[in-house]
Design a protein around this motif. Structure first.
Motif, PDB file in Angstrom:
ATOM      1  N   GLY A 122     -13.204 -56.153-108.231  1.00 40.99           N
ATOM      2  CA  GLY A 122     -12.995 -54.719-108.057  1.00 40.99           C
ATOM      3  C   GLY A 122     -14.194 -54.097-107.384  1.00 40.99           C
ATOM      4  O   GLY A 122     -15.102 -54.802-106.922  1.00 40.99           O
ATOM      5  N   GLN A 156     -17.399 -55.124-112.328  1.00 39.91           N
ATOM      6  CA  GLN A 156     -16.110 -55.800-112.178  1.00 39.91           C
ATOM      7  C   GLN A 156     -16.321 -57.127-111.441  1.00 39.91           C
ATOM      8  O   GLN A 156     -15.996 -57.282-110.261  1.00 39.91           O
ATOM      9  CB  GLN A 156     -15.119 -54.899-111.457  1.00 39.91           C
ATOM     10  N   TYR A 170     -16.530 -56.975-117.786  1.00 40.81           N
ATOM     11  CA  TYR A 170     -15.800 -55.699-117.723  1.00 40.81           C
ATOM     12  C   TYR A 170     -16.766 -54.591-118.125  1.00 40.81           C
ATOM     13  O   TYR A 170     -17.802 -54.843-118.743  1.00 40.81           O
ATOM     14  CB  TYR A 170     -14.564 -55.720-118.635  1.00 40.81           C
ATOM     15  N   THR A 171     -16.443 -53.362-117.772  1.00 38.58           N
ATOM     16  CA  THR A 171     -17.305 -52.226-118.062  1.00 38.58           C
ATOM     17  C   THR A 171     -17.278 -51.921-119.555  1.00 38.58           C
ATOM     18  O   THR A 171     -16.215 -51.884-120.176  1.00 38.58           O
ATOM     19  CB  THR A 171     -16.855 -50.984-117.283  1.00 38.58           C
ATOM     20  N   GLU A 204      -9.180 -53.426-116.359  1.00 39.72           N
ATOM     21  CA  GLU A 204     -10.088 -54.286-115.600  1.00 39.72           C
ATOM     22  C   GLU A 204      -9.781 -55.758-115.842  1.00 39.72           C
ATOM     23  O   GLU A 204      -9.792 -56.568-114.899  1.00 39.72           O
ATOM     24  CB  GLU A 204     -11.539 -53.970-115.963  1.00 39.72           C
ATOM     25  N   ALA A 231      -8.661 -58.409-113.016  1.00 41.39           N
ATOM     26  CA  ALA A 231      -9.369 -59.672-112.775  1.00 41.39           C
ATOM     27  C   ALA A 231      -8.400 -60.842-112.732  1.00 41.39           C
ATOM     28  O   ALA A 231      -8.507 -61.731-111.866  1.00 41.39           O
ATOM     29  CB  ALA A 231     -10.417 -59.895-113.860  1.00 41.39           C
TER      30      ALA A 231
END
Length: 276
Positions: free
Chosen positions: A52, A57, A107-108, A121, A125
């Motif tokens: 991303g 990401q 991931y965030t 996310e 992925a």
């Protein structure tokens, strides 16, 4: 009494896995980091592949020894607020030796992302991996998806919300391994774990796996450590039973002698499901 008859202090302890090992996570986090670094040094792999636009990401990909191999994807824990893919590859050598490709996702984290964004996310992925399957040399119709702790929660929610997107992408998850996970967010919102999450009532409902079951299809293994807290064990057992009642192929097991933090060290935890 806040939840299931617990006092505040008791609930905090039940949802603090480190309470079962004396409170010091440092040796286990150091082991995760060291074993992951060793895996990256031993296996020719691709680091920080972007799936991303955000710097968070990214994923690390470890190719299989052969072409058109099964792929195992792992989503790390850390109560949605700690760790990354960098410390989350201790199992890569075992899977590589077993003929599987391996990807570990970043991931965030909270408070920079809400749970819905994390689920999105992780789904993104997986869809990115499916789009790169030919280049990366794995079979997108033969995926095992696993997650530990908060990662198990994210896996469960991805499975509950992604069947149409996965089918359109030609991605088939055949096996799901849920390791010492959280499947009911109600008690989480009543503990200090919620401080960075700030869960709303809508989020508690929409992102509790126990209230959002996936469609039948994959084979599920719900596993938990014998030395997890009683609440972690209960949540795992209850979620496995919900899956069974919903018509899933599911097994539940308690890993003897393990606790919340060593259950993901190289072991049969990640090799217990079929890859054919």
């Amino acid at each position: 009494m806040l939840y299931r008859g617990f006092t505040q202090e008791e609930l905090e302890q039940e949802y603090s896995p480190s309470s079962m090992i004396g409170g010091d996570l440092t040796p286990y986090l150091a082991s995760y980091s060291a074993l992951s670094a060793q895996a990256r040094s031993e296996i020719r792999m691709q680091e920080n592949r972007s799936y991303g636009d955000s710097p968070t990401q990214v994923l690390d990909f470890f190719p299989a020894p052969g072409a058109n191999a099964p792929l195992h994807v792992f989503i790390h824990g850390g109560y949605w607020q700690a760790l990354s893919q960098r410390e989350s590859a201790p199992m890569a050598p075992v899977l590589h030796e077993n003929g599987q490709a391996f990807a570990t996702l970043n991931y965030t984290l909270a408070p920079d992302a809400r749970l819905g964004q994390m689920v999105d996310e992780c789904r993104t992925a997986l869809l990115w991996l499916a789009s790169q399957a030919e280049t990366l040399g794995f079979d997108p119709s033969n995926i095992t998806l696993s997650g530990h702790s908060a990662g198990a929660h994210l896996v469960a929610m991805v499975m509950a919300t992604s069947s149409k997107a996965f089918a359109q992408a030609g991605l088939r998850v055949r096996n799901v391994i849920l390791i010492s996970g959280i499947y009911d967010l109600v008690p989480i919102c009543l503990t200090s774990v919620n401080d960075p999450l700030q869960l709303t009532k809508v989020e508690i409902h929409d992102f509790s796996p126990c209230l959002n079951l996936p469609a039948p299809g994959p084979r599920y293994r719900v596993t938990v450590a014998e030395r997890d807290t009683p609440e972690f064990i209960r949540q795992s057992r209850d979620y496995a039973e919900l899956l069974r009642k919903a018509g899933h192929s599911v097994s539940f097991d308690l890993q003897k002698g393990k606790h919340h933090f060593d259950i993901i060290m190289p072991s049969g935890t990640f090799l217990s499901s079929r890859t054919d």
